[in-house]
Design an enzyme around this catalytic site. Structure first.
Site, mmCIF file in Angstrom:
data_model
loop_
_atom_site.group_PDB
_atom_site.id
_atom_site.type_symbol
_atom_site.label_atom_id
_atom_site.label_comp_id
_atom_site.label_asym_id
_atom_site.label_seq_id
_atom_site.Cartn_x
_atom_site.Cartn_y
_atom_site.Cartn_z
ATOM 1 N N SER A 185 0.781 -1.057 -0.123
ATOM 2 C CA SER A 185 -0.022 0.076 -0.084
ATOM 3 C C SER A 185 0.729 1.247 0.104
ATOM 4 C CB SER A 185 -0.880 -0.005 1.122
ATOM 5 O OG SER A 185 -0.052 -0.279 2.471
ATOM 6 N N VAL A 211 0.545 -10.177 7.939
ATOM 7 C CA VAL A 211 1.389 -11.203 7.640
ATOM 8 C C VAL A 211 1.658 -12.124 8.524
ATOM 9 C CG1 VAL A 211 1.934 -10.216 5.397
ATOM 10 C CG2 VAL A 211 3.392 -9.987 7.535
ATOM 11 N N TYR A 252 15.813 -5.852 13.900
ATOM 12 C CA TYR A 252 15.645 -5.756 12.380
ATOM 13 C C TYR A 252 16.807 -6.339 11.599
ATOM 14 C CZ TYR A 252 14.842 -2.817 8.065
ATOM 15 O OH TYR A 252 14.496 -2.530 6.783
ATOM 16 N N LYS A 265 16.497 -9.240 9.168
ATOM 17 C CA LYS A 265 16.818 -9.342 7.538
ATOM 18 C C LYS A 265 17.828 -10.013 7.354
ATOM 19 C CE LYS A 265 13.818 -5.929 6.310
ATOM 20 N NZ LYS A 265 12.824 -6.384 5.371
#
Ligand code: NAP
Length: 248
Positions: free
Chosen positions: A15, A65, A156, A160
């Site tokens: 989005s 998700v 994070y 990743k």
């Protein structure tokens, strides 16, 4: 007569930001684009409108998700409608930055669940259809810091780096089914995620970029588009950096 749909693409977190640019890169009258989002309905409606103006069949759906049930229902609907699934872009992601000693368990779990577990859940469901049709592309949006590390982002960075591991494992696992799995590692890209930084932090990061500027979401999307194209048919398990030279 409406144009025949020849390709179905799923973009998580489509989005806004990079995900939106990826949706735009795929938008044409022969493509059915399904993107999801978690809360910002107005951004999703606006993206859907722009995609439809470009002739694409666009479907923006509120799907978290982190939820296996929601993910399964989302993929079931889109496969039922067009009978195939050609490209999955695992893009949805968040940051909850803090130094290790101050990081709350909820911030660790939140980042892991959206950035890494979300990609696992979506890939698992998507792979079932791709295996049956003996073709597919999975493209994971990781980050430069997943390779280099970054102070204040242990959650994070771990997510990743995990996504890069997931990319390599799935590339090996799915290759015999003619499914490629690659990752794109953006550096510093102008989106809502980086817009929250103050001017000092922004200037500090910009000073470390050889090309001397932030990247645009469209510049990341172009590489995703390439990885989904026939031109990248012989590439799998790779991490492509889009960072203005921050990682060389
Ligand atoms: P963004 O502008 O903040 O957009 C994030 C998108 O993810 C939004 O569409 C958001 O929807 C969606 N999302 C968040 N939580 C979700 C959930 N639980 N379920 C489904 N969708 C969810 O971020 P961005 O900068 O475009 O980043 C996109 C990806 O690129 C992320 O994986 C990020 O880590 C990675 N990346 C970005 C940069 C950068 O410099 N921007 C650099 C390296 C890597 P809502 O708005 O509805 O929550």
């Amino acid at each position: 007569m409406p144009d025949q749909v020849e390709r179905t693409v799923v973009v998580t977190g489509g989005s806004r930001g990079i995900g939106k640019a990826v949706c735009l890169a795929f938008a044409d009258p022969h493509t059915s684009i399904w993107f999801n989002y978690s809360s910002d309905v107005s951004a999703a409606v606006e993206t859907e409108k722009i995609l439809r103006e470009k002739g694409a069949r666009a479907h923006g759906v509120k799907v978290d998700v982190r939820s296996e049930d929601q993910v399964k229902a989302f993929f079931k609907t889109l496969v039922a409608e067009y009978g195939r699934l050609d490209v999955l872009v695992n893009n949805a992601g968040i940051t909850r930055d803090n130094l290790l000693v101050r990081m709350k368990e909820a911030d660790w779990d939140g980042v892991m669940d959206i950035n890494l577990k979300g990609a696992f859940l979506c890939s698992k469901v998507a792979a079932r259809t791709m295996i049956q049709q003996h073709s597919g592309r999975i493209i994971n949006i990781t980050s430069l810091v997943g390779v280099t590390g970054n102070a204040g982002q242990s959650n994070y960075v771990a997510a990743k780096a995990g996504l890069i591991g997931l990319t390599k494992a799935l590339a090996r696992e799915l290759a015999q089914r003619n499914i490629t799995v690659n990752a794109v590692a953006p550096g510093f890209i102008d989106t809502g995620m980086t817009g929250i930084l103050d001017e000092t932090a922004r200037e500090h990061i910009l000073s470390q970029i050889p090309l001397g500027r932030a990247g645009s979401a469209a510049e990341v999307a172009g590489v995703v588009e390439f990885l989904a194209s026939d031109k990248a048919a012989y590439m799998t398990g790779q991490v492509i950096h889009v960072s203005g030279g921050m990682y060389i």
